[in-house]
Design a protein around this motif. Structure first.
Motif, PDB file in Angstrom:
ATOM      1  N   ASN A 104     -23.360 -18.884  47.025  1.00  0.00           N
ATOM      2  CA  ASN A 104     -24.017 -18.154  46.606  1.00  0.00           C
ATOM      3  C   ASN A 104     -25.175 -19.450  46.424  1.00  0.00           C
ATOM      4  OD1 ASN A 104     -22.054 -16.462  45.134  1.00  0.00           O
ATOM      5  ND2 ASN A 104     -22.531 -17.253  42.741  1.00  0.00           N
ATOM      6  N   LEU A 105     -25.258 -21.038  46.488  1.00  0.00           N
ATOM      7  CA  LEU A 105     -25.810 -21.701  46.773  1.00  0.00           C
ATOM      8  C   LEU A 105     -26.929 -21.544  47.748  1.00  0.00           C
ATOM      9  CD1 LEU A 105     -23.827 -24.746  46.669  1.00  0.00           C
ATOM     10  CD2 LEU A 105     -24.870 -23.585  44.470  1.00  0.00           C
ATOM     11  N   ALA A 106     -26.616 -20.425  49.069  1.00  0.00           N
ATOM     12  CA  ALA A 106     -27.028 -20.282  49.803  1.00  0.00           C
ATOM     13  C   ALA A 106     -27.945 -19.192  49.941  1.00  0.00           C
ATOM     14  CB  ALA A 106     -26.669 -20.155  51.179  1.00  0.00           C
ATOM     15  N   GLY A 107     -27.747 -18.508  48.209  1.00  0.00           N
ATOM     16  CA  GLY A 107     -29.069 -17.670  48.035  1.00  0.00           C
ATOM     17  C   GLY A 107     -30.482 -17.917  47.342  1.00  0.00           C
ATOM     18  N   SER A 108     -30.428 -19.386  47.340  1.00  0.00           N
ATOM     19  CA  SER A 108     -31.749 -19.867  47.567  1.00  0.00           C
ATOM     20  C   SER A 108     -32.236 -20.684  48.395  1.00  0.00           C
ATOM     21  CB  SER A 108     -32.116 -20.832  46.541  1.00  0.00           C
ATOM     22  OG  SER A 108     -33.358 -21.847  46.507  1.00  0.00           O
ATOM     23  N   ASP A 109     -33.680 -19.776  49.111  1.00  0.00           N
ATOM     24  CA  ASP A 109     -34.385 -20.160  50.815  1.00  0.00           C
ATOM     25  C   ASP A 109     -33.939 -21.724  51.050  1.00  0.00           C
ATOM     26  OD1 ASP A 109     -34.229 -17.596  51.610  1.00  0.00           O
ATOM     27  OD2 ASP A 109     -36.473 -17.470  50.592  1.00  0.00           O
ATOM     28  N   SER A 144     -24.285 -15.130  57.330  1.00  0.00           N
ATOM     29  CA  SER A 144     -25.189 -14.359  57.108  1.00  0.00           C
ATOM     30  C   SER A 144     -26.447 -14.446  56.270  1.00  0.00           C
ATOM     31  CB  SER A 144     -24.257 -13.198  56.915  1.00  0.00           C
ATOM     32  OG  SER A 144     -23.627 -12.828  58.081  1.00  0.00           O
ATOM     33  N   VAL A 145     -25.266 -15.269  55.210  1.00  0.00           N
ATOM     34  CA  VAL A 145     -26.569 -14.737  54.119  1.00  0.00           C
ATOM     35  C   VAL A 145     -27.655 -16.907  54.892  1.00  0.00           C
ATOM     36  CG1 VAL A 145     -27.367 -16.704  52.172  1.00  0.00           C
ATOM     37  CG2 VAL A 145     -25.165 -15.187  52.047  1.00  0.00           C
ATOM     38  N   LEU A 146     -27.719 -17.284  55.265  1.00  0.00           N
ATOM     39  CA  LEU A 146     -27.752 -18.248  56.159  1.00  0.00           C
ATOM     40  C   LEU A 146     -29.104 -17.788  57.296  1.00  0.00           C
ATOM     41  CD1 LEU A 146     -25.508 -21.227  57.042  1.00  0.00           C
ATOM     42  CD2 LEU A 146     -27.390 -21.229  54.839  1.00  0.00           C
ATOM     43  N   SER A 147     -28.511 -16.927  57.667  1.00  0.00           N
ATOM     44  CA  SER A 147     -29.533 -16.225  58.264  1.00  0.00           C
ATOM     45  C   SER A 147     -30.836 -14.868  58.262  1.00  0.00           C
ATOM     46  CB  SER A 147     -28.649 -15.544  59.955  1.00  0.00           C
ATOM     47  OG  SER A 147     -27.578 -16.580  60.911  1.00  0.00           O
ATOM     48  N   LEU A 148     -30.441 -15.016  56.341  1.00  0.00           N
ATOM     49  CA  LEU A 148     -30.696 -13.461  56.380  1.00  0.00           C
ATOM     50  C   LEU A 148     -32.526 -13.837  56.319  1.00  0.00           C
ATOM     51  CD1 LEU A 148     -31.231 -11.342  54.855  1.00  0.00           C
ATOM     52  CD2 LEU A 148     -30.512 -12.369  52.513  1.00  0.00           C
ATOM     53  N   ARG A 149     -32.791 -13.197  57.104  1.00  0.00           N
ATOM     54  CA  ARG A 149     -34.691 -13.458  57.086  1.00  0.00           C
ATOM     55  C   ARG A 149     -34.878 -14.891  57.434  1.00  0.00           C
ATOM     56  NH1 ARG A 149     -33.636 -11.465  51.383  1.00  0.00           N
ATOM     57  NH2 ARG A 149     -34.715 -14.259  50.744  1.00  0.00           N
ATOM     58  N   SER A 150     -34.070 -15.240  58.442  1.00  0.00           N
ATOM     59  CA  SER A 150     -34.886 -16.423  58.616  1.00  0.00           C
ATOM     60  C   SER A 150     -34.194 -16.783  59.824  1.00  0.00           C
ATOM     61  CB  SER A 150     -33.918 -17.639  58.544  1.00  0.00           C
ATOM     62  OG  SER A 150     -34.366 -18.854  58.685  1.00  0.00           O
ATOM     63  N   PRO A 151     -35.172 -16.547  60.542  1.00  0.00           N
ATOM     64  CA  PRO A 151     -35.389 -16.527  62.583  1.00  0.00           C
ATOM     65  C   PRO A 151     -34.882 -17.598  63.333  1.00  0.00           C
ATOM     66  CG  PRO A 151     -37.194 -15.462  62.206  1.00  0.00           C
ATOM     67  CD  PRO A 151     -36.685 -16.143  60.849  1.00  0.00           C
ATOM     68  N   ALA A 169     -27.481 -20.418  64.677  1.00  0.00           N
ATOM     69  CA  ALA A 169     -26.409 -19.828  64.355  1.00  0.00           C
ATOM     70  C   ALA A 169     -25.748 -19.777  66.055  1.00  0.00           C
ATOM     71  CB  ALA A 169     -26.357 -18.832  63.543  1.00  0.00           C
ATOM     72  N   ILE A 170     -26.574 -18.858  66.393  1.00  0.00           N
ATOM     73  CA  ILE A 170     -25.915 -18.585  67.937  1.00  0.00           C
ATOM     74  C   ILE A 170     -25.878 -20.431  68.847  1.00  0.00           C
ATOM     75  CG2 ILE A 170     -27.013 -17.565  70.618  1.00  0.00           C
ATOM     76  CD1 ILE A 170     -25.565 -15.404  68.650  1.00  0.00           C
ATOM     77  N   ILE A 205     -24.116  -9.999  62.810  1.00  0.00           N
ATOM     78  CA  ILE A 205     -24.794  -9.580  63.944  1.00  0.00           C
ATOM     79  C   ILE A 205     -25.598  -9.266  63.618  1.00  0.00           C
ATOM     80  CG2 ILE A 205     -24.236  -8.739  65.532  1.00  0.00           C
ATOM     81  CD1 ILE A 205     -21.476  -8.832  66.052  1.00  0.00           C
ATOM     82  N   ARG A 206     -26.051  -8.370  62.529  1.00  0.00           N
ATOM     83  CA  ARG A 206     -27.085  -7.796  62.128  1.00  0.00           C
ATOM     84  C   ARG A 206     -28.419  -8.729  62.002  1.00  0.00           C
ATOM     85  NH1 ARG A 206     -28.973  -3.933  57.065  1.00  0.00           N
ATOM     86  NH2 ARG A 206     -31.449  -3.689  57.948  1.00  0.00           N
ATOM     87  N   ASN A 207     -27.655  -9.555  61.176  1.00  0.00           N
ATOM     88  CA  ASN A 207     -29.161 -10.664  60.414  1.00  0.00           C
ATOM     89  C   ASN A 207     -28.900 -11.541  61.742  1.00  0.00           C
ATOM     90  OD1 ASN A 207     -28.989  -9.960  57.752  1.00  0.00           O
ATOM     91  ND2 ASN A 207     -27.684 -11.275  56.779  1.00  0.00           N
ATOM     92  N   LEU A 208     -28.006 -11.804  62.259  1.00  0.00           N
ATOM     93  CA  LEU A 208     -28.025 -13.091  64.032  1.00  0.00           C
ATOM     94  C   LEU A 208     -29.529 -12.206  64.493  1.00  0.00           C
ATOM     95  CD1 LEU A 208     -24.607 -13.582  64.339  1.00  0.00           C
ATOM     96  CD2 LEU A 208     -26.993 -15.579  63.753  1.00  0.00           C
ATOM     97  N   VAL A 209     -30.107 -10.790  64.740  1.00  0.00           N
ATOM     98  CA  VAL A 209     -30.352 -10.366  65.255  1.00  0.00           C
ATOM     99  C   VAL A 209     -31.869  -8.980  65.701  1.00  0.00           C
ATOM    100  CG1 VAL A 209     -28.014  -9.733  67.422  1.00  0.00           C
ATOM    101  CG2 VAL A 209     -29.078  -8.641  65.925  1.00  0.00           C
ATOM    102  N   VAL A 210     -31.862  -9.590  63.814  1.00  0.00           N
ATOM    103  CA  VAL A 210     -33.088  -8.563  63.356  1.00  0.00           C
ATOM    104  C   VAL A 210     -34.473  -8.823  63.757  1.00  0.00           C
ATOM    105  CG1 VAL A 210     -32.536  -9.250  61.277  1.00  0.00           C
ATOM    106  CG2 VAL A 210     -33.598  -7.026  62.183  1.00  0.00           C
ATOM    107  N   ARG A 211     -34.114 -10.057  63.493  1.00  0.00           N
ATOM    108  CA  ARG A 211     -35.812 -10.680  63.919  1.00  0.00           C
ATOM    109  C   ARG A 211     -35.464 -11.991  65.409  1.00  0.00           C
ATOM    110  NH1 ARG A 211     -38.565 -12.194  58.059  1.00  0.00           N
ATOM    111  NH2 ARG A 211     -36.966 -10.360  57.165  1.00  0.00           N
ATOM    112  N   ASN A 212     -34.462 -12.000  66.314  1.00  0.00           N
ATOM    113  CA  ASN A 212     -34.144 -12.604  67.108  1.00  0.00           C
ATOM    114  C   ASN A 212     -33.998 -11.864  68.473  1.00  0.00           C
ATOM    115  OD1 ASN A 212     -33.520 -14.638  64.505  1.00  0.00           O
ATOM    116  ND2 ASN A 212     -33.444 -16.130  65.996  1.00  0.00           N
ATOM    117  N   PRO A 213     -34.986 -11.013  69.042  1.00  0.00           N
ATOM    118  CA  PRO A 213     -34.826 -10.392  70.420  1.00  0.00           C
ATOM    119  C   PRO A 213     -33.911 -10.911  71.141  1.00  0.00           C
ATOM    120  CG  PRO A 213     -36.552 -10.071  69.331  1.00  0.00           C
ATOM    121  CD  PRO A 213     -36.316 -11.196  68.801  1.00  0.00           C
TER     122      PRO A 213
END
Length: 466
Positions: free
Chosen positions: A330-335, A372-379, A385-386, A415-423
């Motif tokens: 919840n707290l990580a909802g803030s960037d 997942s939340v920590l990785s969202l929109r954050s390459p 994380a990896i 997994i989706r959030n880990l790879v969507v912006r990180n080829p």
């Protein structure tokens, strides 16, 4: 503000008894058959029989029911005084309260409904309003009895119309130093407000929010677990009769008067506090927007939660691990909070926690959720994380717990959030064989289909829909 009324078919005790009697007298049924026929006929008609004493006339008289006997005893004692309870009545009242609590606590007995149907809530409210100051045992037993009676919308509605909120807030205001009364009183607040928007509103109008913050200030080291439960219930939109709940406004109001700082202080006690889980859940209920999440971080909330996560792993306390990961999500909802969590070693600490609880998918799924939340929109965070081992966590957990459907889903989302912006992360995970586990989850669990499809697509696979 008032929720729409719902219609429930009910029957009085007198009407039920008369129906059984008619089956015996007019239809010639034997008593047991007459009773069963009445129950079945009314049930088929959609009549709510909760609170009805289903006995055979002449054998087990309604007046012989122990709940009715308790209530009649309390009514008699209640009628013997006008303004306040006299000393000579106190022992008898406490004795009857204790018996009533025991009866209503019997699982599957339906005794709480019987008590409510026969005026129990109104009676206890009346007695509570007339207990003089200085009689802690009577007050506590009365409040505990009230909590045991408040079990559904009908009982909480009766509590509302019997001036219950005002009576309870009055007792709490008069006993701010008494932990026993405070614990019992806030338990009533939690029970009464559950599923009832009108009761929540009444308590807020009576300034229960200001009282909560004041009590937490007075008892900084006191364990008033029911107070945390009251916060959670007051901020939960659980009345399905209401389209737009006011609870989010209540959370903002509580945050404005300092509840976040008070709850963070409670978390600082760590695992030594028996109320840690409840306090964490309460703080999560308060953290409803970006501004509040930031303010919690400014008060040291992230540090306190991460410390609790570390301690929960060391002490193998999975309940604390789960709720603290959920709170951190919840707290990580803030960037800005995301970056703060990662900078404080959050990724490594979460992976370390997952290693401690490698045998518990319920904890692993919470770890995956926060990553997942920590990785969202954050390459950058996805890369961290990896590096910390999130990819290995996903593969090992999916392989080890194929039937843990929620964990499988959370793994796909992570997994989706880990790879969507990180080829580069896609290559790492695919080379480690993640595809087969995602496909297995997709075909094994309905709730995984969408998340698994998205994960396969963002891994760059053309046949992600198969």
């Amino acid at each position: 503000m008032g929720p729409p009324k719902t219609t429930v078919r009910t029957i009085s005790q007198e009407a039920f008894d008369e129906l059984v009697k008619e089956n015996i007298d007019d239809l010639g049924m034997d008593p047991a058959e007459a009773l069963q026929d009445a129950i079945e006929a009314l049930t088929l008609q959609g009549v709510d029989l909760s609170g009805i004493i289903t006995c055979i006339p002449g054998e087990n008289n309604v007046k012989d029911n122990p709940i009715i006997q308790c209530l009649n005893g309390l009514k008699q004692l209640d009628s013997e005084f006008e303004d306040q309870i006299r000393d000579k009545n106190l022992d008898g009242i406490v004795e009857l309260f204790v018996k009533l609590i025991e009866l209503c606590g019997a699982e599957g007995s339906g005794n709480a409904a019987i008590a409510t149907k026969n005026g129990g809530v109104e009676l206890v409210c009346s007695i509570c309003s007339r207990i003089p100051n200085g009689y802690e045992l009577v007050v506590v037993s009365a409040l505990k009895t009230m909590s045991s009676l408040l079990h559904d919308l009908q009982s909480t509605g009766t509590f509302q119309t019997s001036n219950g909120p005002s009576i309870v807030i009055g007792i709490l205001n008069d006993n701010k130093q008494n932990l026993g009364i405070l614990n019992s009183g806030f338990a009533v607040v939690a029970s009464a407000a559950t599923g009832n928007e009108i009761v929540k509103q009444s308590f807020m109008e009576l300034k229960v929010d200001e009282l909560i913050v004041e009590i937490m200030s007075i008892h900084k080291n006191g364990d008033i677990q029911s107070l945390y439960d009251a916060i959670r219930v007051l901020l939960t939109p659980d009345d399905n009769r209401v389209v737009a709940s006011q609870v989010y406004g209540y959370a903002r109001k509580l945050a404005k008067i300092g509840i976040a700082e008070a709850l963070v202080d409670s978390l600082r006690a760590g695992l030594s506090s028996p109320g840690l889980v409840s306090a964490s859940i309460a703080l999560k209920a308060v953290a409803v927007n970006d501004e509040i999440c930031k303010s919690i971080a400014e008060k040291g909330g992230i540090d306190a939660v991460l410390r609790c996560i570390d301690d929960s792993g060391e002490q193998r306390n999975k309940s604390v691990a789960r709720v603290c990961c959920s709170l951190l999500s919840n707290l990580a909802g803030s960037d800005s909070n995301k970056n703060a969590i990662v900078e404080k070693g959050g990724m490594d600490r979460l992976i370390k926690l997952s290693a401690r609880f490698a045998d518990d998918p319920s904890v692993l799924q919470e770890v995956m959720s926060i990553i997942s939340v920590l990785s969202l929109r954050s390459p950058e965070n996805a890369a961290r994380a990896i590096e910390a081992g999130a990819g290995d966590l996903a593969i090992q957990a999916m392989q080890k717990y194929p039937l843990a459907h929620q964990m499988q889903r959370n793994s796909c989302l992570m997994i989706r959030n880990l790879v969507v912006r990180n080829p580069e992360n896609r290559t790492i995970l695919l080379n480690n064989g993640v595809e087969k586990y995602i496909r297995k989850a997709k075909h094994s669990h309905d709730n995984c289909k969408e998340a698994a499809t998205d994960a396969l697509r963002d891994l760059g696979l053309d046949d992600y829909n198969l």
